[in-house]
Design an enzyme around this catalytic site. Structure first.
Site, PDB file in Angstrom:
ATOM      1  N   GLU A 197      19.422 -18.055  59.191  1.00  0.00           N
ATOM      2  CA  GLU A 197      20.876 -17.811  59.086  1.00  0.00           C
ATOM      3  C   GLU A 197      21.186 -16.831  57.957  1.00  0.00           C
ATOM      4  O   GLU A 197      21.973 -17.108  57.046  1.00  0.00           O
ATOM      5  CB  GLU A 197      21.640 -19.130  58.914  1.00  0.00           C
ATOM      6  N   GLU A 386      18.733 -23.166  67.367  1.00  0.00           N
ATOM      7  CA  GLU A 386      19.451 -24.350  66.865  1.00  0.00           C
ATOM      8  C   GLU A 386      20.675 -24.534  67.731  1.00  0.00           C
ATOM      9  O   GLU A 386      21.386 -23.563  68.014  1.00  0.00           O
ATOM     10  CB  GLU A 386      19.926 -24.168  65.423  1.00  0.00           C
TER      11      GLU A 386
HETATM   12  C1  BG6 Z   1      22.313 -24.537  60.285  1.00  0.00           C
HETATM   13  C2  BG6 Z   1      21.075 -24.619  59.474  1.00  0.00           C
HETATM   14  O1  BG6 Z   1      23.313 -24.115  59.415  1.00  0.00           O
HETATM   15  O2  BG6 Z   1      22.891 -25.641  60.827  1.00  0.00           O
HETATM   16  C3  BG6 Z   1      20.449 -25.991  59.416  1.00  0.00           C
HETATM   17  O3  BG6 Z   1      20.113 -23.663  59.793  1.00  0.00           O
HETATM   18  C4  BG6 Z   1      21.541 -27.029  59.428  1.00  0.00           C
HETATM   19  O4  BG6 Z   1      19.624 -26.061  58.293  1.00  0.00           O
HETATM   20  C5  BG6 Z   1      22.299 -26.924  60.735  1.00  0.00           C
HETATM   21  O5  BG6 Z   1      21.091 -28.320  59.225  1.00  0.00           O
HETATM   22  C6  BG6 Z   1      23.384 -27.955  60.926  1.00  0.00           C
HETATM   23  O6  BG6 Z   1      24.209 -28.001  59.814  1.00  0.00           O
HETATM   24  P1  BG6 Z   1      24.472 -29.377  59.082  1.00  0.00           P
HETATM   25  O7  BG6 Z   1      25.370 -29.038  57.952  1.00  0.00           O
HETATM   26  O8  BG6 Z   1      25.144 -30.247  60.091  1.00  0.00           O
HETATM   27  O9  BG6 Z   1      23.172 -29.902  58.652  1.00  0.00           O
END
Ligand code: BG6
Length: 488
Positions: A197, A386
Protein backbone atom coordinates in the site's frame (compact mmCIF):
# COMPACT_ATOMS: atom_id res chain seq x y z
CA UNK A 1 -16.22 -20.35 -16.74
CA UNK A 2 -14.88 -16.92 -15.76
CA UNK A 3 -11.88 -17.91 -13.68
CA UNK A 4 -9.06 -19.34 -15.79
CA UNK A 5 -7.39 -22.62 -15.01
CA UNK A 6 -4.53 -22.06 -12.57
CA UNK A 7 -6.19 -19.03 -11.00
CA UNK A 8 -4.30 -18.27 -7.78
CA UNK A 9 -6.92 -18.48 -5.03
CA UNK A 10 -5.66 -17.93 -1.53
CA UNK A 11 -5.34 -15.70 1.49
CA UNK A 12 -3.09 -12.95 2.79
CA UNK A 13 -1.38 -11.91 6.01
CA UNK A 14 1.51 -9.66 7.05
CA UNK A 15 4.41 -10.55 9.35
CA UNK A 16 3.85 -7.80 11.92
CA UNK A 17 0.15 -8.62 12.26
CA UNK A 18 0.42 -12.36 12.71
CA UNK A 19 3.90 -13.64 13.60
CA UNK A 20 4.36 -12.32 17.12
CA UNK A 21 7.74 -13.48 18.51
CA UNK A 22 8.79 -9.87 18.16
CA UNK A 23 12.04 -10.27 20.13
CA UNK A 24 12.76 -13.95 19.55
CA UNK A 25 15.66 -15.55 17.65
CA UNK A 26 17.48 -12.30 17.13
CA UNK A 27 14.67 -10.22 15.67
CA UNK A 28 15.04 -6.47 16.22
CA UNK A 29 12.15 -4.10 16.95
CA UNK A 30 10.22 -2.67 14.03
CA UNK A 31 8.15 0.48 13.75
CA UNK A 32 4.99 -1.57 14.29
CA UNK A 33 6.31 -2.66 17.71
CA UNK A 34 5.89 0.76 19.30
CA UNK A 35 2.18 0.95 18.48
CA UNK A 36 -0.48 0.37 21.13
CA UNK A 37 -4.02 -0.82 20.44
CA UNK A 38 -6.81 1.61 19.55
CA UNK A 39 -10.37 1.21 18.33
CA UNK A 40 -12.68 2.58 15.69
CA UNK A 41 -13.00 5.79 17.71
CA UNK A 42 -9.59 6.06 19.38
CA UNK A 43 -6.30 6.04 17.48
CA UNK A 44 -3.37 3.72 18.05
CA UNK A 45 -0.65 5.49 19.99
CA UNK A 46 3.05 5.57 19.33
CA UNK A 47 5.16 5.47 22.49
CA UNK A 48 8.35 7.46 22.90
CA UNK A 49 11.06 8.79 25.22
CA UNK A 50 12.31 12.37 25.23
CA UNK A 51 16.03 13.19 25.58
CA UNK A 52 15.41 14.20 29.21
CA UNK A 53 14.08 10.71 29.95
CA UNK A 54 10.39 11.60 30.15
CA UNK A 55 8.10 9.26 28.26
CA UNK A 56 4.78 9.57 26.53
CA UNK A 57 2.40 8.35 23.84
CA UNK A 58 0.89 10.26 20.91
CA UNK A 59 -1.69 9.39 18.25
CA UNK A 60 0.00 7.57 15.42
CA UNK A 61 -1.15 10.11 12.84
CA UNK A 62 0.47 12.88 14.86
CA UNK A 63 3.71 11.01 15.53
CA UNK A 64 6.19 11.40 18.36
CA UNK A 65 7.23 14.98 19.17
CA UNK A 66 10.41 16.45 17.72
CA UNK A 67 13.51 15.15 19.45
CA UNK A 68 11.73 12.06 20.85
CA UNK A 69 12.81 8.48 20.19
CA UNK A 70 10.14 5.89 19.70
CA UNK A 71 10.55 3.13 22.25
CA UNK A 72 8.77 0.16 23.81
CA UNK A 73 7.73 1.29 27.31
CA UNK A 74 6.56 -0.44 30.47
CA UNK A 75 2.84 -0.13 31.17
CA UNK A 76 1.59 -0.19 27.57
CA UNK A 77 0.16 -3.08 25.59
CA UNK A 78 1.58 -3.68 22.14
CA UNK A 79 -0.67 -6.14 20.32
CA UNK A 80 1.79 -6.87 17.51
CA UNK A 81 4.38 -8.24 19.93
CA UNK A 82 2.58 -11.54 20.38
CA UNK A 83 -0.07 -11.19 17.65
CA UNK A 84 -1.49 -14.66 16.87
CA UNK A 85 1.94 -16.27 17.25
CA UNK A 86 2.11 -17.55 13.69
CA UNK A 87 5.83 -17.89 14.39
CA UNK A 88 5.13 -20.99 16.46
CA UNK A 89 1.89 -22.10 14.77
CA UNK A 90 2.80 -21.81 11.11
CA UNK A 91 2.71 -25.54 10.42
CA UNK A 92 -0.83 -25.93 11.74
CA UNK A 93 -1.97 -22.74 10.06
CA UNK A 94 -0.56 -23.74 6.69
CA UNK A 95 -2.22 -27.14 7.04
CA UNK A 96 -5.55 -25.31 7.43
CA UNK A 97 -4.81 -23.14 4.38
CA UNK A 98 -4.07 -26.32 2.46
CA UNK A 99 -7.33 -27.87 3.64
CA UNK A 100 -9.17 -24.90 2.09
CA UNK A 101 -7.28 -25.62 -1.11
CA UNK A 102 -5.14 -22.48 -1.24
CA UNK A 103 -3.05 -22.20 -4.38
CA UNK A 104 -1.24 -19.12 -3.10
CA UNK A 105 -0.46 -17.63 0.30
CA UNK A 106 0.49 -13.98 0.54
CA UNK A 107 2.77 -13.18 3.47
CA UNK A 108 5.50 -10.72 4.23
CA UNK A 109 9.04 -10.93 5.51
CA UNK A 110 9.87 -8.89 8.58
CA UNK A 111 12.98 -6.90 7.63
CA UNK A 112 14.14 -6.72 11.27
CA UNK A 113 14.05 -10.52 11.54
CA UNK A 114 16.68 -10.63 8.79
CA UNK A 115 18.63 -7.48 9.72
CA UNK A 116 17.69 -6.65 13.33
CA UNK A 117 18.74 -3.00 13.17
CA UNK A 118 18.69 -2.85 9.40
CA UNK A 119 22.38 -1.90 9.42
CA UNK A 120 24.21 -5.18 10.04
CA UNK A 121 26.70 -6.43 7.46
CA UNK A 122 25.46 -10.00 7.70
CA UNK A 123 21.93 -11.32 8.07
CA UNK A 124 20.44 -13.08 11.06
CA UNK A 125 20.52 -16.79 10.15
CA UNK A 126 17.66 -17.70 12.50
CA UNK A 127 15.41 -15.22 10.73
CA UNK A 128 16.33 -16.53 7.29
CA UNK A 129 15.71 -20.09 8.47
CA UNK A 130 12.27 -19.25 9.79
CA UNK A 131 11.04 -18.09 6.39
CA UNK A 132 12.83 -20.95 4.64
CA UNK A 133 10.87 -23.35 6.83
CA UNK A 134 7.63 -21.54 6.07
CA UNK A 135 8.31 -21.75 2.32
CA UNK A 136 9.19 -25.44 2.60
CA UNK A 137 5.97 -26.06 4.48
CA UNK A 138 4.00 -24.29 1.75
CA UNK A 139 5.83 -26.28 -0.91
CA UNK A 140 4.76 -29.48 0.80
CA UNK A 141 1.16 -28.60 -0.04
CA UNK A 142 1.83 -27.06 -3.45
CA UNK A 143 0.98 -23.56 -2.21
CA UNK A 144 2.82 -20.70 -3.97
CA UNK A 145 4.12 -18.01 -1.67
CA UNK A 146 3.52 -14.41 -2.71
CA UNK A 147 5.99 -12.47 -0.60
CA UNK A 148 5.78 -8.80 0.34
CA UNK A 149 9.18 -7.30 1.08
CA UNK A 150 7.88 -4.44 3.20
CA UNK A 151 4.56 -4.37 5.01
CA UNK A 152 4.52 -1.42 7.46
CA UNK A 153 7.55 -2.60 9.46
CA UNK A 154 10.84 -0.81 8.83
CA UNK A 155 13.43 -1.75 11.49
CA UNK A 156 12.93 0.78 14.30
CA UNK A 157 16.65 1.51 14.41
CA UNK A 158 16.63 2.64 10.77
CA UNK A 159 13.65 4.82 11.51
CA UNK A 160 15.32 6.44 14.48
CA UNK A 161 18.85 6.70 13.12
CA UNK A 162 18.08 7.76 9.59
CA UNK A 163 14.51 8.99 9.68
CA UNK A 164 13.33 5.96 7.72
CA UNK A 165 12.15 6.46 4.14
CA UNK A 166 12.55 10.18 4.48
CA UNK A 167 16.27 9.74 4.03
CA UNK A 168 17.78 8.51 0.78
CA UNK A 169 20.51 6.83 2.80
CA UNK A 170 18.03 4.07 3.60
CA UNK A 171 18.46 2.71 0.07
CA UNK A 172 21.75 0.80 0.47
CA UNK A 173 20.33 -0.92 3.58
CA UNK A 174 17.18 -1.81 1.70
CA UNK A 175 19.22 -3.13 -1.22
CA UNK A 176 21.22 -5.36 1.09
CA UNK A 177 18.07 -6.75 2.67
CA UNK A 178 16.38 -7.33 -0.67
CA UNK A 179 19.41 -8.93 -2.29
CA UNK A 180 19.76 -11.23 0.71
CA UNK A 181 16.22 -12.55 0.55
CA UNK A 182 16.18 -12.80 -3.24
CA UNK A 183 19.35 -14.88 -3.19
CA UNK A 184 18.30 -16.94 -0.19
CA UNK A 185 14.88 -17.99 -1.48
CA UNK A 186 15.67 -18.65 -5.14
CA UNK A 187 13.77 -21.77 -6.09
CA UNK A 188 11.30 -21.46 -3.22
CA UNK A 189 9.53 -18.24 -4.19
CA UNK A 190 8.49 -16.95 -7.61
CA UNK A 191 6.30 -13.93 -6.96
CA UNK A 192 7.24 -10.89 -4.90
CA UNK A 193 5.63 -7.60 -3.98
CA UNK A 194 7.78 -4.62 -3.08
CA UNK A 195 6.05 -2.04 -0.84
CA UNK A 196 2.63 -2.68 0.67
CA UNK A 197 0.00 0.00 0.00
CA UNK A 198 2.70 2.41 -1.06
CA UNK A 199 0.15 5.15 -1.72
CA UNK A 200 -0.99 5.35 1.93
CA UNK A 201 1.68 8.00 2.56
CA UNK A 202 -0.05 10.39 0.22
CA UNK A 203 -3.66 9.25 0.35
CA UNK A 204 -4.03 9.65 4.12
CA UNK A 205 -2.06 12.90 4.26
CA UNK A 206 -4.35 15.59 5.57
CA UNK A 207 -7.02 13.11 6.62
CA UNK A 208 -6.65 13.75 10.35
CA UNK A 209 -5.42 17.33 10.32
CA UNK A 210 -4.76 19.83 7.53
CA UNK A 211 -1.40 19.09 5.91
CA UNK A 212 1.20 21.82 5.43
CA UNK A 213 3.37 22.27 2.35
CA UNK A 214 6.22 20.84 4.40
CA UNK A 215 4.16 17.70 5.03
CA UNK A 216 3.65 17.33 1.27
CA UNK A 217 7.34 17.86 0.61
CA UNK A 218 8.14 15.07 3.06
CA UNK A 219 5.48 12.74 1.70
CA UNK A 220 6.51 13.07 -1.95
CA UNK A 221 10.18 12.72 -1.03
CA UNK A 222 9.44 9.61 1.04
CA UNK A 223 7.57 8.16 -1.93
CA UNK A 224 10.39 8.99 -4.32
CA UNK A 225 12.74 6.91 -2.17
CA UNK A 226 10.24 4.06 -2.06
CA UNK A 227 9.82 4.17 -5.86
CA UNK A 228 13.59 3.86 -6.20
CA UNK A 229 13.62 1.04 -3.64
CA UNK A 230 10.91 -0.78 -5.55
CA UNK A 231 12.72 -0.31 -8.86
CA UNK A 232 15.97 -1.60 -7.34
CA UNK A 233 14.11 -4.67 -6.10
CA UNK A 234 12.64 -5.39 -9.53
CA UNK A 235 16.03 -5.07 -11.20
CA UNK A 236 17.78 -7.24 -8.64
CA UNK A 237 15.08 -9.90 -8.85
CA UNK A 238 15.38 -10.12 -12.62
CA UNK A 239 19.15 -10.38 -12.39
CA UNK A 240 19.03 -13.06 -9.71
CA UNK A 241 16.45 -15.41 -11.20
CA UNK A 242 14.55 -15.78 -14.46
CA UNK A 243 11.71 -17.21 -12.39
CA UNK A 244 11.18 -14.06 -10.37
CA UNK A 245 8.22 -11.81 -11.05
CA UNK A 246 7.72 -8.65 -9.02
CA UNK A 247 4.60 -6.60 -8.47
CA UNK A 248 3.60 -3.30 -6.90
CA UNK A 249 0.92 -3.10 -4.21
CA UNK A 250 -1.53 -0.22 -4.16
CA UNK A 251 -4.34 0.56 -1.74
CA UNK A 252 -7.13 0.59 -4.32
CA UNK A 253 -9.80 3.04 -3.20
CA UNK A 254 -11.77 4.40 -6.17
CA UNK A 255 -12.92 8.01 -5.80
CA UNK A 256 -16.44 8.80 -6.97
CA UNK A 257 -17.88 12.28 -7.39
CA UNK A 258 -20.69 12.67 -4.84
CA UNK A 259 -22.83 14.61 -7.33
CA UNK A 260 -22.84 15.18 -11.08
CA UNK A 261 -21.68 18.75 -10.56
CA UNK A 262 -18.70 18.94 -12.95
CA UNK A 263 -16.68 20.44 -10.12
CA UNK A 264 -17.24 17.24 -8.12
CA UNK A 265 -16.30 15.10 -11.12
CA UNK A 266 -13.08 17.05 -11.54
CA UNK A 267 -12.32 16.86 -7.85
CA UNK A 268 -12.81 13.10 -7.78
CA UNK A 269 -10.52 12.66 -10.77
CA UNK A 270 -7.82 14.75 -9.11
CA UNK A 271 -8.16 12.89 -5.83
CA UNK A 272 -7.92 9.61 -7.70
CA UNK A 273 -4.70 10.81 -9.33
CA UNK A 274 -3.12 11.99 -6.11
CA UNK A 275 -4.31 9.24 -3.77
CA UNK A 276 -4.16 6.17 -5.99
CA UNK A 277 -2.87 6.51 -9.55
CA UNK A 278 0.29 8.51 -8.83
CA UNK A 279 2.10 5.53 -7.30
CA UNK A 280 0.87 2.84 -9.67
CA UNK A 281 1.73 5.04 -12.66
CA UNK A 282 5.35 5.42 -11.56
CA UNK A 283 5.77 1.76 -10.70
CA UNK A 284 3.99 0.34 -13.74
CA UNK A 285 5.06 2.89 -16.35
CA UNK A 286 8.52 3.70 -15.01
CA UNK A 287 8.17 7.48 -14.97
CA UNK A 288 6.27 10.21 -13.23
CA UNK A 289 2.93 10.96 -14.89
CA UNK A 290 2.30 14.35 -16.51
CA UNK A 291 -0.02 15.45 -13.69
CA UNK A 292 2.77 14.91 -11.10
CA UNK A 293 4.17 18.38 -11.77
CA UNK A 294 0.76 19.90 -10.98
CA UNK A 295 0.52 17.91 -7.73
CA UNK A 296 3.96 19.12 -6.66
CA UNK A 297 3.26 22.72 -7.71
CA UNK A 298 0.09 22.80 -5.62
CA UNK A 299 2.27 22.58 -2.51
CA UNK A 300 5.55 24.07 -3.66
CA UNK A 301 7.22 20.65 -3.59
CA UNK A 302 10.74 20.38 -5.00
CA UNK A 303 11.63 16.75 -5.29
CA UNK A 304 15.26 16.05 -4.57
CA UNK A 305 16.47 13.62 -7.18
CA UNK A 306 19.75 12.36 -8.62
CA UNK A 307 20.49 12.30 -12.36
CA UNK A 308 20.27 8.49 -12.53
CA UNK A 309 16.81 8.31 -10.92
CA UNK A 310 14.79 8.59 -14.14
CA UNK A 311 16.69 5.66 -15.59
CA UNK A 312 16.32 3.63 -12.40
CA UNK A 313 12.55 4.09 -12.47
CA UNK A 314 12.38 3.25 -16.17
CA UNK A 315 14.37 0.05 -15.68
CA UNK A 316 12.44 -1.06 -12.61
CA UNK A 317 8.86 -1.30 -13.83
CA UNK A 318 6.84 -4.04 -12.20
CA UNK A 319 5.82 -7.25 -13.95
CA UNK A 320 2.32 -7.25 -12.53
CA UNK A 321 -0.01 -4.94 -10.65
CA UNK A 322 -1.62 -5.80 -7.33
CA UNK A 323 -3.91 -3.94 -5.00
CA UNK A 324 -6.02 -4.19 -1.89
CA UNK A 325 -9.71 -3.48 -2.20
CA UNK A 326 -12.06 -2.76 0.66
CA UNK A 327 -14.14 0.29 -0.20
CA UNK A 328 -14.84 3.29 -2.38
CA UNK A 329 -15.01 6.92 -1.31
CA UNK A 330 -16.85 10.07 -2.44
CA UNK A 331 -15.56 13.57 -3.05
CA UNK A 332 -17.55 16.75 -3.26
CA UNK A 333 -17.12 20.51 -3.39
CA UNK A 334 -20.48 20.90 -1.64
CA UNK A 335 -21.26 20.95 2.01
CA UNK A 336 -21.28 17.39 3.29
CA UNK A 337 -24.24 16.22 5.34
CA UNK A 338 -22.79 12.92 6.44
CA UNK A 339 -19.23 11.64 6.35
CA UNK A 340 -18.17 8.02 6.08
CA UNK A 341 -16.33 8.10 9.42
CA UNK A 342 -14.61 5.05 10.80
CA UNK A 343 -10.95 4.14 10.75
CA UNK A 344 -9.01 4.88 7.57
CA UNK A 345 -12.25 5.75 5.83
CA UNK A 346 -12.92 9.34 4.91
CA UNK A 347 -14.99 11.53 2.61
CA UNK A 348 -18.69 12.06 2.09
CA UNK A 349 -21.06 9.19 2.86
CA UNK A 350 -22.38 7.47 -0.23
CA UNK A 351 -26.20 7.22 0.10
CA UNK A 352 -26.30 4.16 -2.18
CA UNK A 353 -24.00 2.03 -0.08
CA UNK A 354 -23.99 0.32 3.28
CA UNK A 355 -21.11 0.64 5.73
CA UNK A 356 -19.36 -1.84 8.00
CA UNK A 357 -19.06 -1.43 11.78
CA UNK A 358 -15.71 0.24 11.09
CA UNK A 359 -17.20 2.67 8.59
CA UNK A 360 -15.95 1.00 5.39
CA UNK A 361 -18.32 1.13 2.40
CA UNK A 362 -19.48 -2.17 0.90
CA UNK A 363 -19.11 -1.74 -2.83
CA UNK A 364 -18.51 -4.90 -4.82
CA UNK A 365 -19.25 -3.14 -8.12
CA UNK A 366 -16.45 -0.71 -7.26
CA UNK A 367 -14.05 -3.64 -7.44
CA UNK A 368 -14.99 -4.31 -11.07
CA UNK A 369 -14.83 -0.59 -11.83
CA UNK A 370 -11.30 -0.47 -10.42
CA UNK A 371 -10.13 -3.67 -12.10
CA UNK A 372 -11.29 -2.53 -15.52
CA UNK A 373 -9.80 0.92 -15.06
CA UNK A 374 -6.33 -0.22 -14.02
CA UNK A 375 -6.19 -3.01 -16.57
CA UNK A 376 -6.98 -0.56 -19.36
CA UNK A 377 -4.32 1.76 -17.99
CA UNK A 378 -1.44 -0.68 -17.56
CA UNK A 379 -2.31 -3.88 -19.45
CA UNK A 380 -0.31 -5.94 -16.97
CA UNK A 381 -1.51 -9.06 -15.14
CA UNK A 382 -3.41 -8.13 -11.99
CA UNK A 383 -3.97 -9.71 -8.60
CA UNK A 384 -6.37 -8.64 -5.88
CA UNK A 385 -4.12 -9.32 -2.91
CA UNK A 386 -6.36 -8.05 -0.11
CA UNK A 387 -10.13 -7.96 0.21
CA UNK A 388 -12.47 -8.98 2.97
CA UNK A 389 -14.78 -7.93 5.74
CA UNK A 390 -13.54 -6.90 9.17
CA UNK A 391 -16.42 -7.82 11.48
CA UNK A 392 -17.38 -8.89 14.99
CA UNK A 393 -17.77 -12.67 15.18
CA UNK A 394 -19.63 -14.64 17.82
CA UNK A 395 -18.44 -18.01 19.02
CA UNK A 396 -21.50 -20.17 19.79
CA UNK A 397 -21.63 -22.45 22.80
CA UNK A 398 -20.72 -25.44 20.68
CA UNK A 399 -17.71 -23.55 19.32
CA UNK A 400 -19.17 -22.91 15.87
CA UNK A 401 -18.94 -19.50 14.23
CA UNK A 402 -21.62 -18.49 11.76
CA UNK A 403 -20.44 -15.67 9.54
CA UNK A 404 -22.93 -15.35 6.65
CA UNK A 405 -22.11 -11.60 6.42
CA UNK A 406 -18.53 -12.47 5.47
CA UNK A 407 -19.67 -15.02 2.91
CA UNK A 408 -22.12 -12.51 1.38
CA UNK A 409 -19.40 -9.89 1.19
CA UNK A 410 -16.93 -12.18 -0.50
CA UNK A 411 -19.47 -13.75 -2.85
CA UNK A 412 -20.43 -10.31 -4.16
CA UNK A 413 -16.79 -9.34 -4.72
CA UNK A 414 -15.85 -12.63 -6.35
CA UNK A 415 -18.84 -12.33 -8.71
CA UNK A 416 -17.59 -8.93 -9.82
CA UNK A 417 -14.08 -10.30 -10.36
CA UNK A 418 -15.58 -12.98 -12.60
CA UNK A 419 -17.37 -10.32 -14.63
CA UNK A 420 -14.16 -8.30 -14.98
CA UNK A 421 -12.41 -11.42 -16.30
CA UNK A 422 -15.25 -11.86 -18.78
CA UNK A 423 -14.60 -8.28 -19.89
CA UNK A 424 -11.02 -9.23 -20.70
CA UNK A 425 -9.19 -8.22 -17.53
CA UNK A 426 -6.16 -10.45 -17.02
CA UNK A 427 -6.85 -11.14 -13.34
CA UNK A 428 -4.61 -13.98 -12.22
CA UNK A 429 -5.07 -14.24 -8.47
CA UNK A 430 -7.06 -13.37 -5.38
CA UNK A 431 -5.83 -13.53 -1.80
CA UNK A 432 -8.46 -12.47 0.71
CA UNK A 433 -7.18 -10.44 3.62
CA UNK A 434 -6.58 -11.92 7.04
CA UNK A 435 -7.48 -15.47 5.98
CA UNK A 436 -6.74 -16.24 9.62
CA UNK A 437 -7.80 -13.67 12.26
CA UNK A 438 -4.95 -11.29 13.05
CA UNK A 439 -4.18 -7.89 14.57
CA UNK A 440 -5.81 -5.02 12.72
CA UNK A 441 -3.26 -2.65 11.20
CA UNK A 442 -5.55 0.34 11.49
CA UNK A 443 -6.81 -0.08 15.04
CA UNK A 444 -4.61 -2.74 16.63
CA UNK A 445 -7.75 -4.62 17.60
CA UNK A 446 -8.28 -8.35 17.55
CA UNK A 447 -12.04 -8.15 17.45
CA UNK A 448 -11.98 -6.70 13.93
CA UNK A 449 -11.82 -10.14 12.39
CA UNK A 450 -11.40 -11.05 8.74
CA UNK A 451 -10.55 -14.73 8.93
CA UNK A 452 -11.98 -18.00 7.70
CA UNK A 453 -10.07 -19.32 10.70
CA UNK A 454 -10.92 -18.00 14.14
CA UNK A 455 -8.15 -17.43 16.68
CA UNK A 456 -9.02 -17.52 20.36
CA UNK A 457 -7.51 -14.20 21.40
CA UNK A 458 -9.19 -11.04 22.65
CA UNK A 459 -8.28 -7.36 22.70
CA UNK A 460 -6.60 -7.64 26.08
CA UNK A 461 -4.35 -10.43 24.86
CA UNK A 462 -6.28 -13.21 26.65
CA UNK A 463 -7.00 -16.51 24.94
CA UNK A 464 -5.63 -19.92 24.17
CA UNK A 465 -4.65 -19.02 20.58
CA UNK A 466 -6.61 -22.11 19.49
CA UNK A 467 -7.64 -22.10 15.84
CA UNK A 468 -11.15 -23.06 14.70
CA UNK A 469 -13.03 -23.06 11.41
CA UNK A 470 -15.80 -20.56 10.71
CA UNK A 471 -18.65 -21.32 8.29
CA UNK A 472 -16.78 -19.22 5.72
CA UNK A 473 -13.91 -21.73 5.88
CA UNK A 474 -16.09 -24.43 4.32
CA UNK A 475 -17.59 -21.96 1.88
CA UNK A 476 -14.22 -20.72 0.60
CA UNK A 477 -13.02 -24.31 0.25
CA UNK A 478 -15.92 -24.97 -2.07
CA UNK A 479 -15.25 -21.75 -4.03
CA UNK A 480 -11.67 -22.85 -4.65
CA UNK A 481 -12.61 -26.44 -5.41
CA UNK A 482 -15.08 -25.27 -8.05
CA UNK A 483 -12.65 -22.59 -9.33
CA UNK A 484 -15.16 -19.90 -8.56
CA UNK A 485 -18.19 -21.52 -10.19
CA UNK A 486 -19.93 -22.56 -6.96
CA UNK A 487 -20.48 -19.48 -4.84
CA UNK A 488 -23.66 -20.71 -3.13
C1 BG6 B 1 -4.53 -2.85 4.48
C2 BG6 B 1 -3.23 -3.38 4.96
O1 BG6 B 1 -4.53 -1.49 4.80
O2 BG6 B 1 -5.71 -3.24 5.03
C3 BG6 B 1 -3.35 -4.47 6.00
O3 BG6 B 1 -2.36 -3.76 3.95
C4 BG6 B 1 -4.54 -4.20 6.87
O4 BG6 B 1 -2.15 -4.55 6.70
C5 BG6 B 1 -5.79 -4.25 6.02
O5 BG6 B 1 -4.66 -5.06 7.95
C6 BG6 B 1 -7.09 -4.07 6.77
O6 BG6 B 1 -7.02 -2.95 7.58
P1 BG6 B 1 -7.35 -3.07 9.13
O7 BG6 B 1 -7.16 -1.70 9.66
O8 BG6 B 1 -8.77 -3.51 9.20
O9 BG6 B 1 -6.42 -4.05 9.70
Amino acid sequence: MSFPEGFLWGGATAANQCEGAWDIDGRGPAESDVLTAGSVTSPRLVTYRMPDGTTGAAPRWKGAPDGAHREVLEGYRYPNHEAIDFYHHYKDDIALFAEMGFKQYRMSISWSRIFPTGMEETPNRAGLDFYRNVFLELEKYGIEPLVTMWHFDTPLHLEEELGGWQNREILPYWDRYVRTILEEYRGLVRNWLTINEINNTIQFLGAHKPATDEDYQRAYQHLHHQFLASAHAVKMAHEISDDYRVGCMICGVPHYPLTCDPADVMLAQRQMERCVLYCGDVQAKGKYPVYAQRLWNEHGVHLQTEPEDARTLAEGTVDFYTFSYYMTTCDTTHEVKETAGGNMSFGAKNPYLEYSDWGWAFDSLGLRYYLEMVYDRYEKPIMVVENGLGAFDTVEEDGSIHDPYRIDYMRAHIEEMGKAIDEGVNLIGYTSWGCIDLISAGTGEMRKRYGFIHVDLDDEGNGTLARSKKDSFHWYKQVIESNGTDLT
